[in-house]
Every structure is written in structure tokens, then in C-alpha cells.
Design an enzyme around this catalytic site. Structure first.
Site, PDB file in Angstrom:
ATOM      1  N   CYS A 137      73.776  57.519  24.753  1.00 43.93           N
ATOM      2  CA  CYS A 137      73.458  58.496  23.702  1.00 43.93           C
ATOM      3  C   CYS A 137      73.024  59.840  24.301  1.00 43.93           C
ATOM      4  CB  CYS A 137      72.417  57.911  22.747  1.00 43.93           C
ATOM      5  SG  CYS A 137      72.329  58.799  21.185  1.00 43.93           S
TER       6      CYS A 137
ATOM      7  N   HIS B 121      74.947  52.817  21.379  1.00 44.37           N
ATOM      8  CA  HIS B 121      73.804  52.090  21.954  1.00 44.37           C
ATOM      9  C   HIS B 121      74.202  50.655  22.293  1.00 44.37           C
ATOM     10  CE1 HIS B 121      70.654  55.077  21.292  1.00 44.37           C
ATOM     11  NE2 HIS B 121      71.330  55.404  20.214  1.00 44.37           N
TER      12      HIS B 121
ATOM     13  N   GLU C  62      72.505  48.600  23.820  1.00 50.18           N
ATOM     14  CA  GLU C  62      71.317  47.754  23.851  1.00 50.18           C
ATOM     15  C   GLU C  62      70.951  47.158  22.492  1.00 50.18           C
ATOM     16  OE1 GLU C  62      71.524  51.000  24.037  1.00 50.18           O
ATOM     17  OE2 GLU C  62      69.696  52.064  23.481  1.00 50.18           O
TER      18      GLU C  62
ATOM     19  N   SER D 256      40.973  36.760  22.854  1.00 50.34           N
ATOM     20  CA  SER D 256      40.868  36.667  21.392  1.00 50.34           C
ATOM     21  C   SER D 256      41.319  35.305  20.883  1.00 50.34           C
ATOM     22  CB  SER D 256      41.759  37.739  20.762  1.00 50.34           C
ATOM     23  OG  SER D 256      43.118  37.455  21.051  1.00 50.34           O
ATOM     24  N   GLY D 257      42.099  34.594  21.726  1.00 45.94           N
ATOM     25  CA  GLY D 257      42.695  33.341  21.244  1.00 45.94           C
ATOM     26  C   GLY D 257      44.148  33.561  20.850  1.00 45.94           C
ATOM     27  N   GLY D 258      44.603  34.806  20.884  1.00 42.07           N
ATOM     28  CA  GLY D 258      46.005  35.106  20.610  1.00 42.07           C
ATOM     29  C   GLY D 258      46.853  34.755  21.825  1.00 42.07           C
ATOM     30  N   VAL D 259      48.159  34.763  21.623  1.00 45.65           N
ATOM     31  CA  VAL D 259      49.035  34.310  22.713  1.00 45.65           C
ATOM     32  C   VAL D 259      48.931  35.222  23.946  1.00 45.65           C
ATOM     33  CG1 VAL D 259      51.029  35.395  21.582  1.00 45.65           C
ATOM     34  CG2 VAL D 259      51.421  33.750  23.362  1.00 45.65           C
ATOM     35  N   ASP D 260      48.818  36.542  23.754  1.00 44.98           N
ATOM     36  CA  ASP D 260      48.834  37.447  24.909  1.00 44.98           C
ATOM     37  C   ASP D 260      47.639  37.198  25.837  1.00 44.98           C
ATOM     38  OD1 ASP D 260      50.934  38.491  23.481  1.00 44.98           O
ATOM     39  OD2 ASP D 260      49.818  40.220  22.729  1.00 44.98           O
ATOM     40  N   SER D 261      46.435  37.175  25.255  1.00 40.77           N
ATOM     41  CA  SER D 261      45.280  37.024  26.143  1.00 40.77           C
ATOM     42  C   SER D 261      45.206  35.610  26.717  1.00 40.77           C
ATOM     43  CB  SER D 261      43.973  37.420  25.449  1.00 40.77           C
ATOM     44  OG  SER D 261      43.815  36.740  24.243  1.00 40.77           O
ATOM     45  N   THR D 262      45.736  34.623  26.005  1.00 38.28           N
ATOM     46  CA  THR D 262      45.698  33.257  26.529  1.00 38.28           C
ATOM     47  C   THR D 262      46.653  33.113  27.712  1.00 38.28           C
ATOM     48  OG1 THR D 262      45.189  32.514  24.302  1.00 38.28           O
ATOM     49  CG2 THR D 262      45.829  30.822  25.874  1.00 38.28           C
TER      50      THR D 262
END
Ligand code: XMP
Length: 606
Positions: free
Chosen positions: A80, A172, A174, A226-232
């Protein structure tokens, strides 16, 4: 030394990161780079991709970037905007105003290595105002586009120079709608650049573990979990890198959590064997008093982000943990939405990207092992690291929690532009037998890569789901000044809608917690929790019956990477149950379903 990796130069287009993701799916490392990075950095890569750009037109002020990349003996492909820049650099011309939107048929000319293995005609996806109209002597046209039988040919949609190893495509590759886009990217990365498909999640883990060890040295890491997937997942990775003794997890109940969330998260951490050095603090009072009187969404977000740091530092002192770094489970969209790349607009300040954290980052005091991944990749990594499925596939929950789902207001009506908006929305809706009205409140959205803060429209009346989405689409296209559309689920169309003065209070949070709990239980009861990406429930200080009771909005969405989203259709029996349960909550007088795509709305309301 060259390594098997591709640099994606981010000119600010919303798909720059998507290009990197698609390359990583080929098991080749792709790294996002800035247009003004040094030439010797680019020289280390096996190939360079120039991304699209929303804000820099080839016709605007001369776009600034390191043009010495063109002198390197490294293959380059432009998509593009990148295609137009490449054409111009090698003596071609670009003109304004020959635009294409959405689908086009690429008619492939010759046998460029970029299109090896593809048909002579390929369906591609377009989004551009400017077009290449001629190419320099080293280049040839390798494809042009048509649309429909009679459509005129749109020349130079794809150009290439095999001797220079430079290629450009106007479309694009992608995006998923370019049917064989992945194959085109593979032809460039694996064929033209000769990268080996050697980058795997296992290698990613090894590299991150090494990087964390180097950064942390002999200090400790104190991770906000936090218990979320990222921090776990970040916790598991950090544990592998520095060992459990030097990793401290701190779970903060900020008073903005879901019903029983902190209790469940602590139990979950213990069940996963993460209990060593696990700390908990109930800081709800601190957060609530910091938020007292705050109304404006960005102000609330910054207060919440800063308070996390205040609590974190207080706890570190209290526990006597010296010489520590702050650990966070930040992922790539947190950075891009906060405007954390040079050309991106601030859509919203994510809690882990407030200025005080930016300062700590600059000092090397923050460890973020997932900062260049998307949620899909974090989940994949979580599974590799044996994090249980139910944990890995939890719905995303934002760091500021219910704080960004509890709208606040000074109580005065915001009716900017209503004189034009109201008749326009009513006219569109009435063509489909529906009523529509603009609401005197505002929510955050994203339009053409820029933040918007505009009015929602409420549709009232019955229509099939597909029709409702179509009407919403027509409203967004035809009426400026609106960025969301909700569909009234109340028993009748509200007679009068009025904003109420409201701030963040425990009572309001408890009410929202209850409504959110009913929605989550409903999704699980109907077996559709896993089909939906995320389903925020929002409490809006707006009365529809003159009793001072508030309005609840449910926002189920499908998404893959949270950068775009579509509204999810809930089964009618579930909607009936929610109508009965939520409208029966004391303090609630109205209920609606958010039927907005992203863009123009964002997933969260603030
Ligand atoms: P939006 O609302 O911009 O959100 O479409 C995209 C995704 O990001 C989540 N989100 C956040 N996550 N800290 C986070 O960790 C934040 O401050 C934050 N704000 C939004 C949102 O829930 C969605 O999944």
C-alpha cells in the site's frame, strides 16, 4: 551478522503488526521497526517489509524515514503506502484520487517470484486513495487489478524488479480477505529472502528466558498478576527464567474486579502451584478514593494506572522486597492503543502504559516478556507452558476492570451536533421500520486509526439480527458524529432519555458486578462462553423512565486479536432471560445490546 528475521517498518498503519504476526506464523521471526531506525539495524535482517500508513499520504509533507535502506543488499517489499514509496524512490510516479476499496481481482502478469504457485487471477483487498501510475526503468508491472467484467484495468497494482529484489503491491496481503495473501508473504519471506522456517514458540521461550535473565541480573521481579491470561503466562515464563524464589506475584483487588474474582484468582494460582511468594492486597479503598469525582475516561484510566504503581511500591516496601523490577504481562495491543508507537494515535491509555510506567520502562526497571505478542499467540504459548485450558481461554478482562465499564457523568446533557444527527438517524432507521435516537452521552471509539469520543445511537423495534447490523452499518457510513449503535432490549421504547450525575462508587460497582455476573452465567449456561471473544457489561448513568435508575448495555463480540471486532449474536432465550433478570435488579431501568463493529466503536466503552 544477518539472522533469519524480517523487519516490518511501521509507518503507523493499523496492519503493521498483523504483517509481523503473519510472518511469525511461517515460523520466521518478524520484528517491528521504526522508519527512522539506523541503517545498520536494518542491515541485520534478511528482508524488509514497508507497511501501509493511514496518516502519511504520498502527497502530504515529505514523509520522513531512513531511505538508506534502499542502498542495502536486502530484499524489500512494500504494501500500500510502502508500494507507493518504493515506486517513487526508483523513478516511478504516484497520483492522487484513483481509489479502490475492498475487493479487486489481481491479474498477474509474467512469472514474478512474489506470485509463485498462484493462479493468474487472485482476489485481493484494497484500501487506498493514491495509485502508482508509472515505474522506473528497473521495474516492471507484475499485476494490475480489475473489478467485475466491465471494470477498467487499474495499472501497476503490483510491481517488481528481480535484479534489485524490490517488490510492491497496492493491496494488503496481510488481511484475511486477500485470499492467498499468506502465500504471497511466504513467497517473499521464504523464497525471495531465503529465510529458514526455524522460529518456533520453543525458540521464542528460549530467547525470552535469556533476555529476562540478562535484564534482571541478580535482582527480583515483582509481578502484578491479575489472574488474566497475559500476566499468568508472563508469571510462568519469568519463573522459568529466574526461578520461583526471586519471583513475587502480587494480586491487587482494586475494587474494580468481577464478582468473587479475587477469591477465585487466588485459588487458581494456588491450584497451579504458583503459591510460592504469592501476595494479595485489598486496595479497593485506595482505588475508590483516588477515583472519587473523576468522570472523563482518560482521567479514570490514568488514575487507575498510577494507583497500581502506588500500591505496588507500598506493598514491596511492606514486604521488605528490595532491589526488584516491576513485572507486567503487557502485550502488543496495549502499546499500540496507547499510542506507544511513533505514528499511532492514543486510542486509550492502557493501565500498564501510564506515564510513570513509561518512565520506569525507559530506566530498564520493567520486565515485560510478552510485549510483542498478541492474545492468540499468548494463548498458544500458555498451552505450550502447560497452563490449563480453562485459564488460557478465559475472556480477556482489562486491567482497569469495571472502572472502564462504569460510565460516569456530571449530569448535564451532551447534545453536540444533535440537530443534524437526530433527523439523519431517524431517516435511516425508519426505512427499515425501526426508531432511532441519538443518546445524550458519549463513549470512546476508533475511526480511521484515530480516537473518537462520540454519541451512541439507540435503535428500537424488532428486526432480524442481520438487518440490525445492516442498519447500524448504514448509520455509521451516513451520519457523522456517532460511533456506536445499541439495540433496545427493554419492553418498550423509552419515552425520554436523560443523563444522571454519577461517579465511581461502591454501590454502583456492586450493581454492575451483579449485572455482569448474570451475563457471564448466562453465556456459560447456554454453552457459548467459548464462542465469544469477550462480553463487557456496561452501566450507563442514563435514565429512561424518570426514576433515576440506570441503563445496562451488554456487548458480546467476536474477535481474533481485539484490533477489530464484530458483534456476536446471542440466542433469543438467553436475551429473554437477561431481560427478565437484569431489568429486575434494583437500580436498573433499561437494557440494550451493543451491535457495533470495531471500528467505529472499540470493544470497551471507555
Ligand atoms: P478496546 O476497548 O480498545 O480494547 O477495543 C481492546 C482489548 O484491550 C482490552 N483493554 C485493556 N487491557 N489494560 C488491559 O490490559 C487496559 O487498560 C485495557 N483497555 C482495554 C479490552 O478489554 C479488549 O480486550
Amino acid at each position: 551478522m544477518r539472522h533469519d528475521a524480517i523487519a516490518v517498518i511501521d509507518f503507523g498503519g493499523q496492519y503493521a503488526h498483523l504483517i509481523a504476526t503473519k510472518i511469525r506464523r511461517l515460523h520466521v521471526l518478524a520484528e517491528i521497526r521504526q522508519p527512522d531506525d539506523a541503517t545498520d539495524i536494518f542491515a541485520r535482517y534478511q528482508g524488509i517489509v514497508l507497511s501501509g500508513s493511514p496518516s502519511l499520504s504520498s502527497f502530504g509533507e515529505d514523509s520522513q524515514y531512513n531511505r538508506a535502506i534502499y542502498d542495502l543488499d536486502v530484499p524489500i517489499v512494500g504494501f500500500c503506502f510502502g508500494h507507493q514509496e518504493l515506486a517513487k524512490h526508483y523513478g516511478g510516479t504516484v497520483m492522487h484520487g484513483r481509489q479502490e476499496w475492498g475487493p479487486a481481482d489481481l491479474q498477474i502478469v509474467g512469472d514474478s517470484p512474489l506470485f509463485t504457485g498462484l493462479s493468474k487471477v487472485e482476489r485481493v483487498w484494497m484500501s487506498h486513495f493514491d495509485s502508482v501510475t508509472s515505474v522506473g526503468p528497473a521495474f516492471e508491472e507484475i499485476g494490475y487489478t480489475t473489478l467485475g467484467e466491465s471494470g477498467a484495468a487499474h495499472r501497476f497494482a503490483a510491481i517488481g524488479s528481480n535484479s534489485l529484489r524490490r517488490y510492491g503491491v497496492q493491496f494488503h496481503p496481510e488481511v484475511d480477505d486477500t485470499v492467498h495473501g499468506d502465500e504471497m508473504i511466504a513467497n517473499f519471506v521464504l523464497g525471495i529472502c531465503g529465510c529458514r522456517a526455524s522460529w518456533t514458540m520453543e525458540r521464542y521461550v528460549e530467547e525470552r528466558v535469556e533476555q529476562v535473565r540478562r535484564q534482571v541480573g541478580d535482582e527480583s521481579v515483582f509481578l502484578l498478576a491479575s489472574g488474566g491470561v497475559d500476566s499468568t503466562v508472563a508469571a510462568r515464563l519469568l519463573g522459568m527464567a529466574i526461578g520461583p524464589e526471586r519471583l513475587h506475584l502480587l494480586h491487587v483487588d482494586n475494587g474494580l474486579m468481577r464478582k468473587d474474582e479475587s477469591r477465585d484468582v487466588m485459588a487458581m494460582f494456588r491450584a497451579f502451584g504458583l503459591e510460592q511468594n504469592l501476595h494479595f492486597v485489598d486496595a479497593s479503598e485506595t482505588f475508590l478514593s483516588a477515583l472519587a469525582g473523576a468522570v472523563e475516561p482518560e482521567r479514570k484510566r490514568k488514575i487507575i494506572g498510577n494507583t497500581f504503581i502506588e500500591v505496588f511500591e507500598r506493598e514491596a516496601r511492606r514486604l521488605g522486597i528490595e532491589r526488584h523490577l516491576l513485572g507486567q504481562g503487557t502485550i502488543y495491543p496495549d502499546t499500540i492503543e496507547t499510542g506507544g508507537t511513533k505514528r499511532a494515535d492514543t486510542i486509550k491509555t492502557h493501565h500498564n502504559r501510564v506515564p510513570i510506567i513509561e518512565e520506569m520502562l525507559a530506566q530498564g526497571r520493567v520486565v515485560e516478556p510478552l510485549a510483542d505478542l498478541y492474545k492468540v499467540e499468548v494463548r498458544e504459548l500458555g498451552e505450550k507452558l502447560d497452563i490449563p485450558h480453562e485459564m488460557t481461554w478465559r475472556h480477556p478482562f482489562p486491567g482497569p476492570g469495571l472502572g472502564v465499564r462504569l460510565l460516569c457523568s456530571g449530569g448535564s446533557e451532551s447534545r453536540d451536533g444533535f440537530d443534524a444527527i437526530e433527523p439523519a438517524v431517524a431517516a435511516v432507521a425508519s426505512r427499515h421500520g425501526l426508531d432511532a435516537r441519538a443518546l445524550p452521552i458519549k463513549s470512546v471509539g476508533v475511526k480511521a486509526d484515530l480516537r473518537s469520543y462520540e454519541h451512541p445511537v439507540m435503535l428500537c423495534g424488532d428486526a432480524p439480527w442481520e438487518r440490525l447490523l445492516e442498519v447500524a452499518g448504514q448509520l455509521f457510513k451516513g451520519v457523522p458524529g456517532i460511533n456506536r449503535c445499541i439495540w433496545n432490549l427493554g419492553l418498550s421504547a423509552p419515552a425520554r432519555v436523560r443523563p444522571l450525575a454519577a461517579s465511581v462508587t461502591k454501590d454502583r460497582l456492586d450493581l454492575l458486578r451483579e449485572a455482569d455476573h448474570l451475563v457471564m452465567e448466562g453465556l456459560r449456561r447456554h454453552g457459548i462462553y467459548g464462542d465469544i471473544w469477550q462480553c463487557p457489561t456496561v452501566l450507563v448513568p442514563m435514565e429512561v423512565d424518570g426514576t433515576g435508575r440506570e441503563f445496562v448495555i451488554v456487548r458480546p463480540v467476536h474477535s481474533e486479536r481485539a484490533m477489530t471486532a464484530t458483534p456476536a449474536h446471542l440466542p433469543t432465550p438467553l436475551l429473554d432471560e437477561l431481560r427478565a433478570q437484569i431489568l429486575a435488579l434494583p437500580g436498573v431501568s433499561g437494557l440494550a445490546l451493543d451491535i457495533t463493529t470495531k471500528p467505529p466503536g472499540t470493544i470497551e466503552w471507555e
